[in-house]
Design an enzyme around this catalytic site. Structure first.
Site, PDB file in Angstrom:
ATOM      1  N   HIS A 192      19.686  33.798  41.514  1.00 45.79           N
ATOM      2  CA  HIS A 192      19.692  32.978  40.291  1.00 45.79           C
ATOM      3  C   HIS A 192      18.329  33.112  39.607  1.00 45.79           C
ATOM      4  CE1 HIS A 192      23.576  31.019  41.100  1.00 45.79           C
ATOM      5  NE2 HIS A 192      23.227  31.136  42.372  1.00 45.79           N
ATOM      6  N   ALA A 217      24.183  36.624  39.179  1.00 41.62           N
ATOM      7  CA  ALA A 217      23.092  35.710  38.829  1.00 41.62           C
ATOM      8  C   ALA A 217      21.718  36.340  39.059  1.00 41.62           C
ATOM      9  CB  ALA A 217      23.220  34.397  39.600  1.00 41.62           C
ATOM     10  N   ARG A 224      15.977  51.621  31.804  1.00 47.42           N
ATOM     11  CA  ARG A 224      14.606  51.316  31.379  1.00 47.42           C
ATOM     12  C   ARG A 224      14.011  50.143  32.155  1.00 47.42           C
ATOM     13  NH1 ARG A 224      16.779  52.804  26.141  1.00 47.42           N
ATOM     14  NH2 ARG A 224      15.724  54.709  25.419  1.00 47.42           N
ATOM     15  N   ASP A 245      35.226  40.567  46.738  1.00 42.41           N
ATOM     16  CA  ASP A 245      36.565  40.115  46.353  1.00 42.41           C
ATOM     17  C   ASP A 245      37.124  40.859  45.144  1.00 42.41           C
ATOM     18  OD1 ASP A 245      34.995  39.071  44.346  1.00 42.41           O
ATOM     19  OD2 ASP A 245      35.565  36.974  44.678  1.00 42.41           O
ATOM     20  N   GLY A 246      36.381  41.840  44.630  1.00 49.12           N
ATOM     21  CA  GLY A 246      36.838  42.593  43.476  1.00 49.12           C
ATOM     22  C   GLY A 246      36.548  41.929  42.149  1.00 49.12           C
ATOM     23  N   ASP A 270      30.828  33.076  50.254  1.00 50.27           N
ATOM     24  CA  ASP A 270      30.485  32.166  49.160  1.00 50.27           C
ATOM     25  C   ASP A 270      31.719  31.357  48.742  1.00 50.27           C
ATOM     26  OD1 ASP A 270      28.711  30.904  47.459  1.00 50.27           O
ATOM     27  OD2 ASP A 270      28.972  32.327  45.826  1.00 50.27           O
TER      28      ASP A 270
END
Length: 379
Positions: A192, A217, A224, A245-246, A270
């Site tokens: 995050h 996140a 670049r 999970d795709g 998660d």
């Protein structure tokens, strides 16, 4: 009572032993061998494979309860019981960005639970609240904040023996605060975060070797500005977990990440909830509803995952073109190494917990075989 697990191919985490024999007693592995001792009770796996049980270092809820909403021992038990159904024998319940009071409640709940239960709950993951609001994802804007010395000191003092992993955006920390956290011994994961490639390498040089849910996140790879993703790819010491999970991570992107990271690539769930039994959930400013098998919030953004570690392992085997043994390592020995517990969990080895998964050749059938608690759990 000693028992021998027989007629199985043993995936120890270091090698594969055909027709191996595992001797266990009182929930602990005594040895791995080829011969069956005389006068011992045997457990016949009828040709199936066996490996250490999965380790999930980022799971938010069980089948009913969400840890950040109700940071109690009941929720921890729900997470653990639900995880066992899907091959996961060791967990870090995850508390996302919350009030200081809630964080302390979570720490105390995990500590008290671990005192009462000698099972696979091995600590907690604190994901936030010290995150970059620009990359907060599903975390509540009301709870994401910069650390103060006082709050950080109290979290470390009360949680350093419970919190095994903490996700932070290091750019939100002062140098003093970051050093304080590094010195605590808690495993730090960057997530995050808006750190650049150059900034990330500085933080990695300080000893941080983990990122939170690769690709999600964080600053992305560009030609670049390679971002945190590029820095993770470049640094051979950094572990890269994915939610396979795709949706959170496309299988093609995961395949590229695996080719680059190899033994530093591992799996997390998660999971907001396991089993897809909770269709709608709202807590504080966090909301999630099932939409075609995924949790999304009212804005249509992903709001945590729905997969289990079992599904993640199967997805690795089916989509990343790896062997069953390699897919299993992504959920066992590699996870333990990422959080510095490779001498305690994640392998079939003398002195390690007798917590296993048994599976067939193509991982289409996986079941838990857990002897490390007072009662045997077979699911």
């Amino acid at each position: 009572m000693k028992q021998a697990i027989i007629n199985t191919t043993v995936h120890t985490g270091d090698e594969i032993i055909t027709n191996g024999v595992i001797i266990i007693e009182n929930g602990t592995i005594l040895s791995v061998r080829k011969e069956i001792p005389q006068d011992i009770e045997t457990i016949d796996l009828k040709g199936n494979h066996i490996a250490a049980g999965f380790i999930d270092i980022q799971i938010n809820g069980g089948e009913r309860l969400y840890f950040s909403q109700t940071p109690t021992e009941e929720t921890i038990q729900d997470i653990y019981d639900a995880s066992l159904k899907y091959g996961t024998t060791h967990v870090l319940p995850c508390l996302i960005s919350s009030s200081h009071e809630t964080i302390l409640q979570g720490i105390e709940a995990v500590r008290n639970y671990m005192k009462k239960h000698d099972n696979g709950v091995i600590g907690m993951h604190l994901e936030g609240p010290f995150l970059n609001p620009l990359k907060r994802g599903a975390h509540s804007i009301d709870q994401v904040r910069k650390p103060t010395n006082e709050e950080l000191e109290e979290i470390i003092r009360l949680g350093k023996d419970v919190i095994k992993v903490i996700t932070i955006a290091p750019e939100c920390f002062t140098e003093e605060q970051l050093n304080m956290l590094i010195e605590s011994g808690i495993v730090i994961s960057i997530g995050h975060s808006t750190v650049t490639h150059k900034e990330a390498q500085v933080y990695f040089s300080k000893g941080i070797k983990l990122v939170t849910h690769l690709f999600n996140a964080m600053t992305q790879f560009g030609h670049r500005e390679p971002g945190l993703v590029g820095a993770t790819f470049e640094n051979e010491n950094v572990y890269a977990p994915v939610i396979l999970d795709g949706a959170h991570c496309d299988y093609a992107a995961a395949k590229v990440a695996y080719k680059l990271k190899q033994d530093k690539f591992f799996l997390i769930s998660d999971a907001t909830f396991l089993g897809r039994k909770v269709a709608n959930f709202k807590w504080d400013n966090f909301d999630a509803h099932l939409d075609n098998g995924f949790y999304r919030n009212d804005d249509g953004n992903l709001a945590g995952a729905t997969i289990s570690m079992l599904e993640a392992v199967q997805n690795a085997y089916n989509h990343l073109e790896v062997s069953a043994d390699e897919a299993i390592k992504m959920a066992t020995s590699r996870v333990a190494s990422a959080i510095g517990l490779e001498d305690q969990f994640g392998k079939i080895k003398a002195g390690f917990p007798a917590s296993f998964v048994q599976f067939n050749d193509d991982l289409s059938e996986i079941a838990t075989l857990n002897f490390s608690t007072s009662s045997i759990s077979i699911s």
